[in-house]
Design a protein around this motif. Structure first.
Motif: not given
Length: 365
Positions: A48-49, A52, A54, A56, A64-66, A68, A75
């Motif tokens: 978890w970022s 953002a 978000r 990941f 990181q690939t977030l 959505n 969130s």
């Protein structure tokens, strides 16, 4: 004299070997601000970022690939990850809008997971195995049975590739919970505790070994492991009244978690720890290689791979950050260890010289 010299050499050498073994050492990699929850055998990490808000997916060499959240959600958070790079977690909606479990992959994007009939709007997904079965807090999914609500009182938090689920079973009569393993075909197995009233499993590996925490006789939570035969209190190594919890176990049996340092009734920030049969329990803050860890306080270790990589979260220069620890493969003995080894070899060489000299003297006479 010869025997005493030989014994002394063996003692010094064995001491050097023991010191060289020590506990493992690690290098550390920051995965960004936030937390890391699960790692697969390829080194991908679900987390978890905090920047953002978000979930990941971290991939080595990419970053990181977030992830959505679902439409209209505010969130997302990820808790589960399999070896195919599939992530599970949930999206949160504003107010009392509840949550929606999801599965994510780079190739397939975000997908809403199928929900059982009669499900509440507050379900979450916590784990996914390599055949696509999902563990949730109140529900589960397998390809054979689809999405189902858990039996009453059962909360599942992890699932292995044999579709064995780990979590806890809640007793409504006593108000206590017990660590439990469960499968749709084999039913429920409960394990009691380690001296107190409550226990639960947080994770398990492919061999069916499970880890979590439970109350001891002092009603202090201790990290525990089910080794295939019985519950073992691994938190006892930190002290009877020192708090500890285990959150992950690799297929090679490496256990990770957190504990409160400072002995009995220790307080202050948590410390990440690891445990194995070979080394026992050790503070990961003390296992960083020379030159590593500047600015870090490792708070909690959450998961580990079979080759010894560990993920979790801590504080880096005052900011909550996710980390990955990589074991140092070529350990170099400390100077004192090298000196011990040299001394042992010198003593051994001296014994051989003495023995050879005595043998030569006998031949001449």
């Amino acid at each position: 004299m010869k025997n005493r010299l030989l014994s002394l050499a063996a003692l010094v050498l064995s001491s050097a070997v023991a010191n060289a073994a020590g506990t493992p050492t690690y290098t550390i990699t920051s995965l960004g601000e936030g937390t890391a929850w699960r790692v697969n055998e390829s080194g991908q990490v679900a987390g978890w970022s905090s920047l953002a808000n978000r979930a990941f997916l971290y991939t080595p060499g990419i970053g990181q690939t977030l992830i959505n959240p679902a439409p209209y959600a505010i969130s997302s958070i990820a808790y589960g990850l399999n070896n195919a790079g599939e992530v599970v977690g949930y999206s949160n909606f504003a107010g009392s809008g509840g949550s929606q479990p999801f599965k994510f992959s780079v190739e397939g994007g975000l997908q809403a997971l199928p929900m059982p009939s009669g499900a509440t709007p507050y379900l979450r997904a916590s784990a996914i195995n390599d055949v696509g079965s999902v563990a949730g807090d109140q529900w589960y999914y397998t390809s054979a049975l689809g999405a189902q609500m858990n039996p009453r009182g059962l909360n599942v938090l992890d699932v292995n590739n044999s579709n064995l689920f780990a979590g806890l079973s809640y007793d409504y009569a006593t108000g206590h919970s017990t660590a439990a393993l469960w499968s749709p075909t084999g039913g429920l197995q409960t394990f009691g505790s380690i001296g107190g009233n409550n226990s639960q499993f947080m994770a398990l590996n492919g061999a069916g070994m499970a880890v979590g925490y439970g109350e001891n006789r002092w009603f202090t939570e201790h990290a525990l492991i089910y080794d295939g035969q019985t519950l073992v209190d691994i938190g006892a190594q930190f002290g009877d009244r020192t708090f500890s919890q285990a959150y992950g176990i690799s297929d090679s049996g490496l256990v990770v978690g957190r504990f409160t340092p400072g002995g009995q009734y220790g307080s202050g920030p948590m410390h990440a720890f690891a445990y194995s049969k070979e080394y026992g329990s050790f503070d990961l803050n003390n296992a960083l290689a020379v030159g590593q860890g500047e600015g870090w306080l490792l708070l909690s270790a959450q998961d580990a791979t079979s080759d010894g990589r560990i993920v979790g979260f801590g504080v880096l220069n005052g900011t909550m950050s996710a980390f990955m620890l990589n074991p140092v493969t070529a350990a170099v003995p400390e100077p004192s260890t090298a000196l011990q080894a040299s001394l042992g070899l010198m003593l051994l060489a001296s014994w051989f010289v003495r023995k050879r000299g005595a043998r030569r003297s006998n031949l001449l006479t």
